[in-house]
Design a protein around this motif. Structure first.
Motif, PDB file in Angstrom:
ATOM      1  N   SER A 172       0.831  -1.213   0.000  1.00 43.41           N
ATOM      2  CA  SER A 172       0.000   0.000   0.000  1.00 43.41           C
ATOM      3  C   SER A 172       0.860   1.255   0.000  1.00 43.41           C
ATOM      4  O   SER A 172       0.568   2.231  -0.697  1.00 43.41           O
ATOM      5  CB  SER A 172      -0.894   0.058   1.227  1.00 43.41           C
ATOM      6  OG  SER A 172      -1.643  -1.104   1.320  1.00 43.41           O
ATOM      7  N   LEU A 173       1.935   1.237   0.788  1.00 46.97           N
ATOM      8  CA  LEU A 173       2.780   2.432   0.870  1.00 46.97           C
ATOM      9  C   LEU A 173       3.494   2.694  -0.450  1.00 46.97           C
ATOM     10  O   LEU A 173       3.707   3.843  -0.840  1.00 46.97           O
ATOM     11  CB  LEU A 173       3.809   2.280   1.992  1.00 46.97           C
ATOM     12  CG  LEU A 173       3.273   2.260   3.420  1.00 46.97           C
ATOM     13  CD1 LEU A 173       4.408   2.062   4.405  1.00 46.97           C
ATOM     14  CD2 LEU A 173       2.531   3.548   3.746  1.00 46.97           C
TER      15      LEU A 173
ATOM     16  N   GLU B 170       2.326   2.289  -3.250  1.00 46.90           N
ATOM     17  CA  GLU B 170       1.394   2.860  -4.217  1.00 46.90           C
ATOM     18  C   GLU B 170       1.222   4.370  -4.058  1.00 46.90           C
ATOM     19  O   GLU B 170       0.609   5.012  -4.895  1.00 46.90           O
ATOM     20  CB  GLU B 170       0.028   2.175  -4.099  1.00 46.90           C
ATOM     21  CG  GLU B 170      -0.041   0.940  -4.988  1.00 46.90           C
ATOM     22  CD  GLU B 170      -1.241   0.082  -4.690  1.00 46.90           C
ATOM     23  OE1 GLU B 170      -2.240   0.621  -4.195  1.00 46.90           O
ATOM     24  OE2 GLU B 170      -1.152  -1.123  -4.943  1.00 46.90           O
ATOM     25  N   VAL B 171       1.754   4.918  -2.968  1.00 46.22           N
ATOM     26  CA  VAL B 171       1.650   6.369  -2.782  1.00 46.22           C
ATOM     27  C   VAL B 171       2.521   7.059  -3.838  1.00 46.22           C
ATOM     28  O   VAL B 171       3.677   6.682  -4.047  1.00 46.22           O
ATOM     29  CB  VAL B 171       2.111   6.769  -1.362  1.00 46.22           C
ATOM     30  CG1 VAL B 171       2.148   8.277  -1.214  1.00 46.22           C
ATOM     31  CG2 VAL B 171       1.191   6.151  -0.328  1.00 46.22           C
ATOM     32  N   ASP B 172       1.963   8.028  -4.516  1.00 46.77           N
ATOM     33  CA  ASP B 172       2.646   8.757  -5.580  1.00 46.77           C
ATOM     34  C   ASP B 172       3.959   9.366  -5.077  1.00 46.77           C
ATOM     35  O   ASP B 172       3.953  10.145  -4.131  1.00 46.77           O
ATOM     36  CB  ASP B 172       1.693   9.864  -6.065  1.00 46.77           C
ATOM     37  CG  ASP B 172       2.307  10.730  -7.154  1.00 46.77           C
ATOM     38  OD1 ASP B 172       3.459  10.466  -7.547  1.00 46.77           O
ATOM     39  OD2 ASP B 172       1.612  11.657  -7.596  1.00 46.77           O
TER      40      ASP B 172
ATOM     41  N   LEU C  43       2.939   9.545   3.952  1.00 48.83           N
ATOM     42  CA  LEU C  43       2.872   8.142   3.537  1.00 48.83           C
ATOM     43  C   LEU C  43       1.716   7.380   4.165  1.00 48.83           C
ATOM     44  O   LEU C  43       0.884   6.794   3.464  1.00 48.83           O
ATOM     45  CB  LEU C  43       4.188   7.441   3.893  1.00 48.83           C
ATOM     46  CG  LEU C  43       5.317   7.556   2.877  1.00 48.83           C
ATOM     47  CD1 LEU C  43       6.553   6.820   3.388  1.00 48.83           C
ATOM     48  CD2 LEU C  43       4.887   6.949   1.547  1.00 48.83           C
TER      49      LEU C  43
ATOM     50  N   GLU D 209      -1.890   8.765   3.361  1.00 53.57           N
ATOM     51  CA  GLU D 209      -2.258   8.533   1.960  1.00 53.57           C
ATOM     52  C   GLU D 209      -2.515   7.049   1.692  1.00 53.57           C
ATOM     53  O   GLU D 209      -3.315   6.701   0.836  1.00 53.57           O
ATOM     54  CB  GLU D 209      -1.157   9.044   1.024  1.00 53.57           C
ATOM     55  CG  GLU D 209      -1.137  10.546   0.865  1.00 53.57           C
ATOM     56  CD  GLU D 209      -2.350  11.086   0.109  1.00 53.57           C
ATOM     57  OE1 GLU D 209      -2.607  10.605  -0.999  1.00 53.57           O
ATOM     58  OE2 GLU D 209      -3.047  11.971   0.644  1.00 53.57           O
ATOM     59  N   ALA D 210      -1.798   6.187   2.427  1.00 55.40           N
ATOM     60  CA  ALA D 210      -1.940   4.746   2.182  1.00 55.40           C
ATOM     61  C   ALA D 210      -3.019   4.130   3.060  1.00 55.40           C
ATOM     62  O   ALA D 210      -3.318   2.942   2.940  1.00 55.40           O
ATOM     63  CB  ALA D 210      -0.597   4.054   2.424  1.00 55.40           C
TER      64      ALA D 210
ATOM     65  N   ASN E  51     -11.184   6.711   1.860  1.00 61.77           N
ATOM     66  CA  ASN E  51     -10.592   6.976   0.549  1.00 61.77           C
ATOM     67  C   ASN E  51     -11.249   8.180  -0.115  1.00 61.77           C
ATOM     68  O   ASN E  51     -12.412   8.139  -0.490  1.00 61.77           O
ATOM     69  CB  ASN E  51     -10.747   5.734  -0.333  1.00 61.77           C
ATOM     70  CG  ASN E  51      -9.885   5.826  -1.571  1.00 61.77           C
ATOM     71  OD1 ASN E  51      -9.341   6.893  -1.882  1.00 61.77           O
ATOM     72  ND2 ASN E  51      -9.765   4.731  -2.283  1.00 61.77           N
TER      73      ASN E  51
ATOM     74  N   LYS F  27     -10.052   9.547  -2.879  1.00 61.23           N
ATOM     75  CA  LYS F  27      -9.552   9.655  -4.259  1.00 61.23           C
ATOM     76  C   LYS F  27     -10.683   9.729  -5.260  1.00 61.23           C
ATOM     77  O   LYS F  27     -11.680   9.069  -5.108  1.00 61.23           O
ATOM     78  CB  LYS F  27      -8.657   8.459  -4.590  1.00 61.23           C
ATOM     79  CG  LYS F  27      -7.225   8.783  -4.245  1.00 61.23           C
ATOM     80  CD  LYS F  27      -6.259   7.766  -4.858  1.00 61.23           C
ATOM     81  CE  LYS F  27      -4.846   8.101  -4.434  1.00 61.23           C
ATOM     82  NZ  LYS F  27      -4.003   6.934  -4.365  1.00 61.23           N
TER      83      LYS F  27
ATOM     84  N   LEU G 174      -2.069  16.060  -1.556  1.00 60.92           N
ATOM     85  CA  LEU G 174      -2.431  14.873  -0.792  1.00 60.92           C
ATOM     86  C   LEU G 174      -3.920  14.592  -0.983  1.00 60.92           C
ATOM     87  O   LEU G 174      -4.756  15.432  -0.672  1.00 60.92           O
ATOM     88  CB  LEU G 174      -2.133  15.085   0.701  1.00 60.92           C
ATOM     89  CG  LEU G 174      -0.721  14.702   1.140  1.00 60.92           C
ATOM     90  CD1 LEU G 174       0.306  15.618   0.509  1.00 60.92           C
ATOM     91  CD2 LEU G 174      -0.605  14.720   2.640  1.00 60.92           C
TER      92      LEU G 174
ATOM     93  N   SER H 292      -5.716  12.622   0.601  1.00 59.72           N
ATOM     94  CA  SER H 292      -6.419  12.369   1.860  1.00 59.72           C
ATOM     95  C   SER H 292      -6.740  13.650   2.620  1.00 59.72           C
ATOM     96  O   SER H 292      -7.395  13.608   3.648  1.00 59.72           O
ATOM     97  CB  SER H 292      -5.561  11.461   2.747  1.00 59.72           C
ATOM     98  OG  SER H 292      -4.310  12.070   2.992  1.00 59.72           O
TER      99      SER H 292
END
Ligand SMILES: Nc1ncnc2c1ncn2[C@@H]1O[C@H](COP(=O)(O)OP(=O)(O)OP(=O)(O)O)[C@@H](O)[C@H]1O
Ligand SMILES: [Mg+2]
Lengths: 217, 352
Positions: A111-112, A114-116, A138, A141-142, A215, A217, B94, B96
């Motif tokens: 998962s980490l 995958e953070v941009d 990190l 976001e994850a 989430n 996103k 971000l 989030s």
């Protein structure tokens, strides 16, 4: 359903929940930081430490490649050291945790990763320290992915905990084997299976819901 | 404000070292908008990232606001980065965090209290025109709005310098314009020094005062935007300028062969460029009157560089060879950009 059977089921459910809950907590406490360290120390990352990274990664892989039933037996001396005994519900928490830690760590790592990387770059440009990057960028976001990872870990633990019955761990798996299989109590066997299925469904549902809610996103 | 001295950067790679920067020296003055343009892979991002030490140069010195960053340890560099804002092509917000949360991040990192953060964030959101989007998440915003959040976030720690890495490359032309306008506003309001890199010449034309052209890890041309536009010295620069200003010859000259030396009975083609309100007509009328030659205007265009009118004129001078020569020399005394296109045989032209 007889009161005898109800009593057995409630008792077993309690034991399973205890084993799974406690070992999931330990896994979270150790596996989450371990996953973070696996990422942060990898090549080109904020705390690059190739030797440490390879070492930890090796240990994680080794632990994950041992089937749980063998792991459980193999670490009996260690279990005795920690729990004072190698038999019983509490003792089962030790091998369950040992199995769950690397399992969760790998899922957290995924998962980490995958953070941009752009976000890490932006945080570095703001003057963030590696610790701040982990805590403020990190992990938040994850988080939706990490929650799903925890969910999968708990579900796996429910499965493993049934095997822990073999060393006197108790719980639903143990009940199914002792009554359902050895004493031909089809009703108890069926009830255990239903409860196990329900348990997994509930955990999955809660994990999915929480993850989706987090989430943005 | 920013001083780069002989910066090199070499990346190791499986196929041998990659020299991303080969000795770049550059000075950016306080309060100016400085543009760096170059093709993909020229080393623009690497150079920009050397300014705030996201990338440590292999050799060379970087100083910002009088402090030599390249000699500082990592911890001091981190501190120094707080006075250098940065925005990105893909915004890097971000997901989030809400708009508010994103702008608050640099202040949280600096350990500011909730009240201080609120006090700082609100005017910033107003500055970039996002006050009513404060609680939305990046996924709910348009590209232009995301970049506005990026700008507000970069300004949160009250930096002296703003670095922009292709800040408009992911935006449509209209949005690009509005973001560039915002950058110019904050440059003026906050006396902020801005360094922006781009591969689009119109961005440079729109807001930069000076420009450097990069190619292959080196600066091949540098100067005030007007001078570079009117007097490009390298082929790469000409190529970039062609994307915003039509430098092609009128159609009926397309197949013409030009000579670099006078041809008997021929005429001379010049491209004149001028900025602001240079009175071009008296210039041309003066040529006709004083040198007794014919001047015809073949092409004319007015464009804008940083809001100043910028004109291009293609003229044809014909008449006695000696007089044409002296007329051209007289032109050099005016504040004009002059490019000699070439001499052409009038008959050949008529036949063509
Ligand atoms: N981390 C890295 N490792 C290896 N090579 C790199 C690295 N970063 C950049 N390079 C190389 O350095 C050169 C310059 O890259 P840079 O990103 O600065 O170019 P750019 O001008 O910003 O291009 P673009 O317009 O595509 O962003 C390229 O050849 C690139 O492949
Ligand atoms: Mg780039």
């Amino acid at each position: 359903m007889s009161t005898e059977m109800l009593g057995l089921l409630v008792n077993a459910l309690g034991e399973t929940s205890y084993m799974v809950g406690a070992s999931a907590a330990v896994a979270l406490l150790i596996g989450l930081p371990l996953g973070v360290i696996l990422v942060a120390t990898s090549r080109g990352h904020i705390l690059e430490q190739p030797v440490l990274n390879r070492l930890l990664s090796g240990v994680v892989n080794a632990t994950r490649s041992v089937p749980f039933i063998i792991l459980m037996v193999a670490i009996i001396p260690f279990t005795r050291l920690i729990a004072g005994t190698s038999i019983g519900t509490s003792a089962a928490i030790v091998p369950l945790s040992i199995a769950a830690i690397p399992f969760l760590a790998r899922l957290v790592e995924t998962s980490l990763l995958e953070v941009d990387p752009g976000l890490i770059e932006a945080a570095r440009a703001m003057g963030a320290t590696p610790r701040q990057i982990i805590a403020k960028v990190l992990v938040p976001e994850a988080l939706p992915g990490v929650i799903l990872g925890v969910t999968i870990t708990i579900i796996s633990l429910i499965g493993y905990s049934a095997m822990a019955g073999a060393i006197g761990g108790g719980g639903l798996g143990d009940l199914a084997v002792r009554y359902g299989y050895q004493r031909f109590r089809v009703d108890i066997m069926a009830a255990t299976v239903v409860i196990l299925i329900a348990q997994v469904q509930i955990v999955q549902f809660c994990g999915d819901t929480l993850s989706r809610w987090l989430n943005k996103k | 404000m920013i001083h780069l001295a002989d910066i090199t950067k070499t990346y190791p790679s499986p196929s041998g070292p990659v020299e991303a920067l080969r000795g770049v020296s550059l000075t950016v003055n306080r309060g100016e908008i400085f543009g760096i343009i170059g093709r993909s892979g020229a080393g623009k991002s690497t150079l920009l990232r050397c300014i705030n030490m996201l990338e440590r140069p292999t050799s060379g010195k970087v100083s910002v606001d009088g402090r030599e960053l390249s000699s500082l340890p990592e911890q001091a560099v981190r501190q120094a980065r707080k006075s250098i804002g940065m925005i990105f092509q893909h915004f890097n917000l971000l997901s989030s965090r809400s708009v508010y949360g994103n702008v608050a991040l640099p202040l949280e990192l600096a350990g500011k209290s909730r009240a201080e953060i609120r006090q700082a964030v609100e005017p910033l959101l107003e500055l970039v025109g996002l006050t009513d989007q404060s609680n939305r998440y990046p996924s709910q915003l348009s590209g232009g709005q995301k970049q506005r959040v990026g700008i507000a976030r970069a300004l949160a720690s009250q930096p002296q310098v703003l670095l922009c890495d292709e800040a408009t490359s992911a935006l449509d032309p209209e949005t690009t314009k509005s973001i560039l306008r915002l950058l110019r506003d904050i440059n003026q309001k906050l006396k902020l020094t801005i360094v922006l890199i781009t591969h689009e010449m119109h961005v440079i034309k729109e807001i930069c005062e000076r420009v450097a052209v990069m190619e292959n890890g080196a600066i091949i041309e540098e100067g005030p935007v007007f001078e570079v536009f009117t007097n490009p010295r390298s082929a790469v620069t000409r190529e970039f300028i062609r994307t915003v200003i039509n430098h092609d010859l009128p159609e009926h000259f397309q197949d013409t062969v030009f000579s670099s030396t006078p041809v008997p009975g021929g005429s001379l083609l010049l491209r004149l460029s001028f900025l602001g309100r240079t009175a071009e007509e008296p210039v041309i009328a003066g040529l006709v009157r004083r040198y007794g030659i014919d001047v015809s205007i073949l092409y004319g265009n007015i464009d804008h560089i940083q809001n100043l009118p910028f004109g291009t004129l293609i003229v044809e001078l014909s008449g006695d060879a000696g007089r044409v020569e002296s007329a051209m020399n007289a032109l050099r005394d005016y504040k004009l950009g002059i490019e000699v296109i070439g001499y052409v045989d009038r008959n050949a032209r008529a036949a063509g």
